[in-house]
Design an enzyme around this catalytic site. Sequence first.
Site, PDB file in Angstrom:
ATOM      1  N   ILE A 401     -16.733  -1.196   6.476  1.00 59.17           N
ATOM      2  CA  ILE A 401     -17.689  -0.312   5.796  1.00 59.17           C
ATOM      3  C   ILE A 401     -18.995  -1.077   5.592  1.00 59.17           C
ATOM      4  O   ILE A 401     -18.990  -2.212   5.076  1.00 59.17           O
ATOM      5  CB  ILE A 401     -17.124   0.163   4.452  1.00 59.17           C
ATOM      6  CG1 ILE A 401     -15.801   0.918   4.649  1.00 59.17           C
ATOM      7  CG2 ILE A 401     -18.129   1.054   3.719  1.00 59.17           C
ATOM      8  CD1 ILE A 401     -15.114   1.319   3.360  1.00 59.17           C
ATOM      9  N   GLU A 443     -12.688  -4.043   2.556  1.00 54.48           N
ATOM     10  CA  GLU A 443     -13.148  -2.832   3.214  1.00 54.48           C
ATOM     11  C   GLU A 443     -12.915  -2.877   4.710  1.00 54.48           C
ATOM     12  O   GLU A 443     -13.520  -2.120   5.476  1.00 54.48           O
ATOM     13  CB  GLU A 443     -14.635  -2.619   2.927  1.00 54.48           C
ATOM     14  CG  GLU A 443     -15.572  -3.644   3.538  1.00 54.48           C
ATOM     15  CD  GLU A 443     -15.745  -4.899   2.684  1.00 54.48           C
ATOM     16  OE1 GLU A 443     -16.717  -5.615   2.908  1.00 54.48           O
ATOM     17  OE2 GLU A 443     -14.901  -5.152   1.784  1.00 54.48           O
TER      18      GLU A 443
END
Length: 537
Positions: A401, A443
Amino acid sequence: MLNSLRTGLNLHRLILLLAFSATLITFLNSYYSSYQVQKQQLINETLNNHKAYAAKLVSATDNFLLAAQQQLAYVGKILEADFNNQELINAETERLRLQTNSFNSTIIVNKKGNILGVSPASLNLQNLKVDSFGTKAALSYRRPMISEPYISMAGNLLIFMSQPLFDKTGEFIGYVGGTLYLKRASILNELLQVHYYQDGSYLYVVDENNRLLYHPNKHRIGEQVFDNKVIESVLSGHAGTQNVKNSQGIEMLAGYAPLSVAPWGVVTQRPLQSTLAPLDNLMWQVFLRTAPIGLFTFILIWVLARLISQPLKQLAETASTLDRPTTSQELKQLRSWYYESNELRNAMLKGVGLLQSKIGLLRQEAQTDPLTCLHNRRSLDIRLSQLMAQRCPFAVLAIDIDHFKRVNDDFGHDIGDLVLQSLAKLLVDATREGDVVARTGGEEFIVIMPKVTAKRAYQLAERLRMQVSEYYIEPVGCINVSIGISGWPLEQLSIEDVMKLADQALYKAKKTGRNRCVLDATFCQDLPLVSEVPVLE
């Protein structure tokens, strides 16, 4: 564990041990108790019989002695009427000996101790003076007398019985007497030998001086016996029974009784071993007759023990394999024919169900990311190893991300977790059923796509990137991801190499502006050279 069950003290052996021990102890106890009861009964019966024998013999001996004294008294009355008649003396002396055979020899003596008559004449004592203990004692005693044993003038061990003679004025004029030989045939010996048996039983007679008047062993007649409780008791005037040891150390069962006419005692006894010999044979016969029943009982116990222990043994063996998938089926097939084993089997089935459910849950937890419920790194490595073992080509999408730290900083970690969960759901929905979606940390996500070419992997990655950029997440809004693409088309590459190439492609996507897909050069051999496809060289 199974080996210990087979070699240790299992339930089957324990039941056999306890049952056999209880049966054997019961059998031995009953056998021993029966033996002891019958032994004591036999001993008591033998003692009572010998006491009765002794009493009967005492009665017979008393009667004999009384009869002998009556004979002497009868002859005495005849002689007192004409004591100077030598022919009468000779005739009565002979008749007294021969009429009843009560005496071995008879004698008539005047008050000076001169022998007036004797029978048998072969003793050659006519006209001699008395010189033995009994005959001399009769002169001074002057009452009916039974002497102690002594050696006569003829060299015989005997007892002398006498009856004093008195004239009409009451003056002592002599006596008439008879002898009973102790070591030679006599009516007393014949009377006592009636109670001698070949089973070891015998009797003896003692006088007040502990001297044996009669004994089956003639060499012991005349012997004095001391330290014998039976002799001490009978000479004290008591009748009864005792367990004693004779002079040879043999345990005897004795019955005894005293005479009333003479200070004698009669003892009849039997060896304990001879008494118990029939009982030993009887108990052996009992054992032989009960042995088949005992053997049948042991076999029955063995069969029942096996039937009882078999279900529990099978349950115990199955308990060591509770983690196997087939355990539940094996437990259901076990034949638990009685209540306890059936309840144990049902409890084990419940336990196995719970255990396998727990194992499945633990396995799932061990291979699942707790936040997103995706595969974790461990599960991912297992799947990659399986694909390589199957020589199945696959593509790797390394996803990260963009600027995720800002989300945590601006909205907090709870919203950050929500973003991660939303992305995970989006990845699962956007990939195929056979693809593997994993969260490898923070992430970062990994997508494994089996049997996908580089071109197809790039197309899927681009579509996935576009879907993420258009997906609105409250309250953050839309997010972007960068994707590095690698794969395993070449056998010389290891899993670590493939994953490292995907990370390098992801790093280039980040470095070149984010929100894009970058394909590793080693994985794009099947792609046409198109400028719009970023390639990591």
